[in-house]
Design an enzyme around this catalytic site. Structure first.
Site, PDB file in Angstrom:
ATOM      1  CB  SER A  65      -0.911   0.019   1.222  1.00  0.00           C
ATOM      2  OG  SER A  65      -1.901  -0.944   1.076  1.00  0.00           O
ATOM      3  CE  LYS A  68      -3.590   0.552  -1.319  1.00  0.00           C
ATOM      4  NZ  LYS A  68      -4.350   0.030  -0.160  1.00  0.00           N
ATOM      5  CE1 TYR A 190      -4.151  -1.339  -4.878  1.00  0.00           C
ATOM      6  CE2 TYR A 190      -4.807  -3.656  -4.922  1.00  0.00           C
ATOM      7  CZ  TYR A 190      -4.504  -2.511  -4.211  1.00  0.00           C
ATOM      8  OH  TYR A 190      -4.538  -2.526  -2.837  1.00  0.00           O
ATOM      9  CE1 TYR A 242      -4.893   1.259   4.241  1.00  0.00           C
ATOM     10  CE2 TYR A 242      -3.241   0.351   5.710  1.00  0.00           C
ATOM     11  CZ  TYR A 242      -3.677   0.650   4.440  1.00  0.00           C
ATOM     12  OH  TYR A 242      -2.896   0.336   3.392  1.00  0.00           O
ATOM     13  CB  VAL A 260      -0.174  -6.084   4.105  1.00  0.00           C
ATOM     14  CG1 VAL A 260      -1.488  -5.611   4.639  1.00  0.00           C
ATOM     15  CG2 VAL A 260      -0.168  -6.177   2.612  1.00  0.00           C
TER      16      VAL A 260
HETATM   17  O1  DON Z   1      -4.508  -4.923  -1.929  1.00  0.00           O
HETATM   18  C1  DON Z   1      -3.979  -5.489  -0.980  1.00  0.00           C
HETATM   19  O2  DON Z   1      -4.637  -6.085  -0.143  1.00  0.00           O
HETATM   20  C2  DON Z   1      -2.477  -5.423  -0.849  1.00  0.00           C
HETATM   21  N1  DON Z   1      -1.857  -5.582  -2.132  1.00  0.00           N
HETATM   22  C3  DON Z   1      -2.047  -4.115  -0.263  1.00  0.00           C
HETATM   23  C4  DON Z   1      -2.762  -3.803   1.023  1.00  0.00           C
HETATM   24  C5  DON Z   1      -1.931  -3.122   2.046  1.00  0.00           C
HETATM   25  O3  DON Z   1      -0.717  -2.979   1.975  1.00  0.00           O
HETATM   26  C6  DON Z   1      -2.670  -2.700   3.228  1.00  0.00           C
HETATM   27  N2  DON Z   1      -1.764  -2.291   4.263  1.00  0.00           N
HETATM   28  N3  DON Z   1      -1.642  -2.320   5.360  1.00  0.00           N
END
Ligand code: DON
Length: 328
Positions: A65, A68, A190, A242, A260
């Site tokens: 993320s 983003k 994405y 978040y 993540v």
């Molecule tokens: O879309 C997703 O679920 C992951 N590729 C990225 C999500 C993410 O990094 C959320 N972070 N804490």
């Protein structure tokens, strides 16, 4: 040689928080479950281009993320704030990063830092640039990191195979005509943008680029327009962590973004890029060690935006000058 206080402090904090083993490595993307849980790196890059780091600062991991804010910035430059606002809002959601929730009335995702909003932003770019989109994103992220970045194919394939929830979000957005017909291809971009490999040093350089008004302080390249940085940092400040964003603003008080795979990047405007990497996450998907280390680092140097020590964003700058002179 006299060691810089910032170096001393990050080594001290690294040693201190290494024993914190709370949290778990993300497993919902099967490849991420293989991340070494004990990895721990810290990297700081100042807006003048000085680097301080310790631990696993060179260990590659996927950006997830933390891509983003950059894609959002690119969309702002391409479509303007109003153009982007038709597809995604700017309100903190208070919900989990993968929540399937859209705003009442407009059906837009709440903000570009949660998955729904980021998918909508990437789709917007994909509607304009088609097959070139991924190259453009990779170019821009590489410019911010100051080196050529690449994609971890196995993490990408792993998420593409198992990302049913994100696929559902993309199709829900398609249902409301908030993404174009090629939602599946946009989703592929994405997943790929999330699988870009970075190190702690790369993330700190990206953060320092944002701190330095969009100019990479090491290469000197202008990566984002100054006006764009304002939009990006405001969204990171209100939505970057978040459903922990409010508490983060309270405890640390600087724009930030987590991912993540355990990365966390924070920006002290006009002063410093901060990055930590430690894959064990709390239940909201933020790095446990990363949060605690940043809380203490911010307290120690008065980095909080509203800390009286931070007046005029000059505290660290003065400290860096003093120490440069005393080292000379
Ligand atoms: O879309 C997703 O679920 C992951 N590729 C990225 C999500 C993410 O990094 C959320 N972070 N804490």
């Amino acid at each position: 040689m006299h060691r810089h206080e910032l170096q001393e402090v990050i080594e001290h904090l690294h040693a201190r928080y290494r024993s914190l083993t709370d949290g778990d490595v993300a497993t919902y993307i099967p490849e991420l479950a293989k991340s070494p849980p004990d990895d721990f790196g810290v990297s700081l890059v100042t807006s003048g281009g000085r680097v301080f780091e310790t631990g696993d600062a060179d260990r590659p991991f996927t950006i997830q993320s933390i891509s983003k804010p950059l894609t959002f910035g690119m969309a702002i430059e391409e479509f303007g704030q109003e153009g982007v606002a038709r597809h995604v809002g700017v309100e903190p959601s208070g919900d989990a990063f993968n929540s399937i929730e859209l705003q009442n009335g407009t059906n837009r995702p709440h903000n570009p830092m949660i998955n729904a909003g980021a998918i909508s932003v990437t789709a917007l770019l994909h509607a304009r640039f088609g097959q070139d989109t991924m190259d453009l994103l990779l170019d821009r992220l590489s410019a911010a990191a100051g080196r050529r970045l690449s994609i971890d194919q196995s993490v990408f394939e792993s998420e593409r195979r198992t990302g049913h929830r994100n696929r559902a979000i993309a199709h829900l957005l398609l249902n409301f005509a908030l993404v174009h017909d090629e939602a599946e291809d946009a989703l592929g971009v994405y997943f790929k943008q999330c699988a870009i490999l970075v190190t702690c040093r790369d993330m700190a350089t990206i953060a320092a680029t944002l701190a330095n008004m969009g100019r990479n302080p090491i290469t000197g390249e202008q990566v984002l327009e100054v006006q764009t940085v304002k939009s990006v940092l405001s969204i990171m400040f209100t939505c970057g962590m978040y459903d922990y964003s409010g508490e983060w603003a309270y405890r640390v008080g600087v724009p930030a973004k987590s991912g993540v795979s355990g990365g966390l990047m924070a920006v002290v405007n006009r002063q410093l890029g901060i990055a930590t990497y430690s894959p064990r996450l709390d239940r909201r998907g933020n790095s446990c060690r990363g949060i605690e280390l940043c809380v203490e680092l911010a307290a120690r140097f008065g980095l909080h935006t509203f800390d009286c020590l931070n007046s005029g964003s000059s505290f660290l700058e003065v400290m860096l000058q003093d120490q440069t002179e005393s080292n000379a």
